[in-house]
Design an enzyme around this catalytic site. Structure first.
Site, PDB file in Angstrom:
ATOM      1  N   ARG A  29      -4.269  -2.271  -5.860  1.00  0.00           N
ATOM      2  CA  ARG A  29      -4.677  -3.472  -5.106  1.00  0.00           C
ATOM      3  C   ARG A  29      -5.977  -4.082  -5.628  1.00  0.00           C
ATOM      4  NH1 ARG A  29      -1.348  -4.637  -0.832  1.00  0.00           N
ATOM      5  NH2 ARG A  29      -0.360  -2.866   0.221  1.00  0.00           N
ATOM      6  N   ARG A  33      -7.394  -8.562  -1.142  1.00  0.00           N
ATOM      7  CA  ARG A  33      -8.144  -9.395  -0.203  1.00  0.00           C
ATOM      8  C   ARG A  33      -9.651  -9.205  -0.250  1.00  0.00           C
ATOM      9  NH1 ARG A  33      -5.678  -8.120   5.455  1.00  0.00           N
ATOM     10  NH2 ARG A  33      -4.615  -6.482   4.279  1.00  0.00           N
ATOM     11  N   ARG A  42      -5.364 -17.691  -1.119  1.00  0.00           N
ATOM     12  CA  ARG A  42      -4.479 -17.450   0.018  1.00  0.00           C
ATOM     13  C   ARG A  42      -4.741 -18.412   1.174  1.00  0.00           C
ATOM     14  NH1 ARG A  42      -1.524 -16.150   2.098  1.00  0.00           N
ATOM     15  NH2 ARG A  42      -1.292 -14.086   3.017  1.00  0.00           N
ATOM     16  N   ASP A  78       4.898  -7.791  -4.606  1.00  0.00           N
ATOM     17  CA  ASP A  78       4.917  -6.926  -3.429  1.00  0.00           C
ATOM     18  C   ASP A  78       6.139  -6.027  -3.530  1.00  0.00           C
ATOM     19  OD1 ASP A  78       3.567  -6.801  -0.511  1.00  0.00           O
ATOM     20  OD2 ASP A  78       5.693  -6.305  -0.381  1.00  0.00           O
ATOM     21  N   TYR A 157      11.177   0.324   5.407  1.00  0.00           N
ATOM     22  CA  TYR A 157      11.011  -1.041   5.916  1.00  0.00           C
ATOM     23  C   TYR A 157      12.359  -1.654   6.269  1.00  0.00           C
ATOM     24  CZ  TYR A 157       6.162  -0.882   4.349  1.00  0.00           C
ATOM     25  OH  TYR A 157       4.839  -0.554   4.194  1.00  0.00           O
TER      26      TYR A 157
END
Lengths: 354, 354
Positions: A29, A33, A42, A78, A157
């Protein structure tokens, strides 16, 4: 003294067992963010838009490469691209990576039968396209990683329909209808394998499989369900790349699974921050090991980070003189991580390992 | 052939190493939301009201005892009674156990200084009162357990202010201000120890320490921060009960910590569902082991549950003829668990182990 290698040579040599001038370093990552540039992109664009627009995905993937002397970039994407391409309408409630929702959870055979396998790789073509665009923009001497979700984590998921503490629906399915679970895992493995092959074709040097939820399984269940699907992927990648394409497996919270992971057929293991490095090395003397600084260490100041890096480098050198080693975190970098701590980590690897 | 023991004898003998007719059985969260009687009580009363009203706490603790031939009841309470009694105003957003919020998160020395230590045991007196009320209502031949949160897990809620995936604030505090973390852990340990002693005084036979989040720590951090606080508790309990009060430690996701846990000074370890039984027995030949059926197994039908119990009983018998063993789950029972699966589990222990 090993002569100075280029970043890309260093990454590739991590898998050959040849001597290294120092371990390569990249961070899970690393384009996330915590970076202001990422947050600015974003603020203007949805998560899927960034993934599917090569100029944007390359921009965010290159941002940490410009800020820090990292040895490799990773394609911006992703793990949930696979269920989305199967027609399951994955959405993210807010921010990138948080609170994914899967439109049609898999609970019965009819749900699996509804998966859209025709042209699935065409719907995933934006991933290798992003990889090729990034490869062209990245200096030739830097490494490039692609990735995919490990089949069991994708199943989690897909069955639970989103994130969960314990993925009860998924784990219940393994016990109640193992045939359906295996069929779904097999499909997810085939799609993920093709996606990884396409990323190699687009110029990736190495790919990583993320098994974020594999650590929920007992050894028996991991051996029965997760490993065969991983093996199907690594066999396919090995055949497609004629043995040149290297694979790394990350299992979060997988200390109890460590003795099994050699059977996944991967070339390297990315260690969770709780897995003692020397123990992994003893169990897997021939695999490349990657990791495993606690991402929380980056919140504790530059001195703490540097001390952790030095301790890790000592562990790496203690066996086989630091060959087959890559510096990384033991889990993805956390939102809010100070940029100067990341700078200290990378600097300590680059300068401290000489 | 060992003569038939009473439930309470069986529980107590699990700690002496004497032969057992069969292992005792109880289940973490056996009085929880999966039971219709519990849900009916909670529809009428808030979570804290149930904890603080002896008639209600006894009613919900006895419900599973009436439904299933369990060997022990457990006091109905919550690990967060300790931070609440310290003045941190713990609230639950919905349901029992979900989404706790702590009013004043611990981030600096001033927050710790504000903890209300005067009369803290008076504010916790409802817990031993609930234990005494339950002991009086429970048949004398059944066992009774008390419990408390392990200090590190209490610190997690106290510092992060609620539940979290990774408890970044707590783990950062360990690195940035270890002295403050140790001071808080020491206080939490002292309060928890007194609470456990009071539960013994009220008639509990055994107590369990729940370290739900201990598995987030590396071995080094667990040894430095969590173990000394646990040791302070077990030393205090041992002194107070003159060695008669037995303690069990549950660490969720703690496979990597297993070699350390003997240093906590506990009499028994409750194993996570992912910890292989035989491996724990090899590491800890003299400790009582408890566990460790995956709570998800209860969703997979009675046959599956019975097969899992039989496999566990085989593992228990394989070493030392099943002495020092208690059957339990490897994590708390999940909401939505079918009652007939619980019945099958307990029945298989009671009838199948003969």
């Amino acid at each position: 003294m090993t002569p100075t290698l280029s970043s890309r040579q260093r990454l590739l040599r991590s898998f050959t067992g040849e001597p290294l001038d120092r371990p390569a370093v990249w961070l899970m990552r690393q384009a996330g963010r915590y970076l202001s540039g990422y947050r600015a992109v974003r603020a203007q664009h949805g998560f899927w838009d960034v993934c599917k627009t090569p100029a944007l995905s390359t921009q965010v993937a290159l941002e940490p490469m410009a800020l820090f002397p990292l040895d490799a970039a990773i394609v911006f994407s992703d793990i949930l691209v696979v269920p989305d391409a199967l027609g399951l309408s994955v959405s993210f409630s807010s921010g990138g990576g948080d609170g994914p929702r899967v439109g049609r959870p898999l609970r019965a055979r009819a749900d699996l039968d509804a998966w859209q396998l025709d042209d699935v790789q065409a719907r995933l073509a934006f991933v290798p396209r992003a990889a090729a665009h990034l490869r062209a923009a990245l200096p030739a001497d830097r490494g490039l990683l692609g990735f995919a979700g490990a089949p069991f984590t994708l199943l989690c998921y897909t069955v639970d329909g989103g994130s969960s503490d314990d993925f009860v629906h998924t784990r219940t399915l393994l016990a109640r209808d193992p045939g359906l679970a295996e069929a779904a895992l097999s499909t997810l493995a085939a799609v993920a394998a093709d996606l990884l092959c396409a990323q190699f074709d687009a110029g990736c040097d190495v790919v990583q499989l993320f098994d974020t939820w594999g650590g929920l399984l007992t050894r028996d269940d991991y051996a029965r369900f997760a490993l065969p699907a991983l093996r199907a992927i690594t066999d396919r990648v090995r055949a497609h790349t004629k043995g040149q394409g290297k694979t790394i497996l990350f299992v979060r919270g997988g200390h109890h699974l460590l003795p099994l992971l050699g059977e996944a057929g991967v070339d390297g293991l990315s260690l969770d921050w709780r897995t003692p490095w020397r123990e992994a090395r003893t169990l897997h003397p021939r695999l490349t090991l990657q990791g495993n600084i606690d991402p929380v260490a980056l919140f504790a100041g530059a001195d703490h980070v540097r001390a952790r890096v030095r301790a890790l480098l000592r562990d790496m050198r203690a066996d086989d003189d630091g060959r087959r080693c890559i510096v990384n975190l033991g889990h993805g970098i956390l939102p809010g991580t100070p940029e100067d701590a990341v700078a200290a980590l990378v600097d300590e690897v680059v300068r401290g390992a000489g």
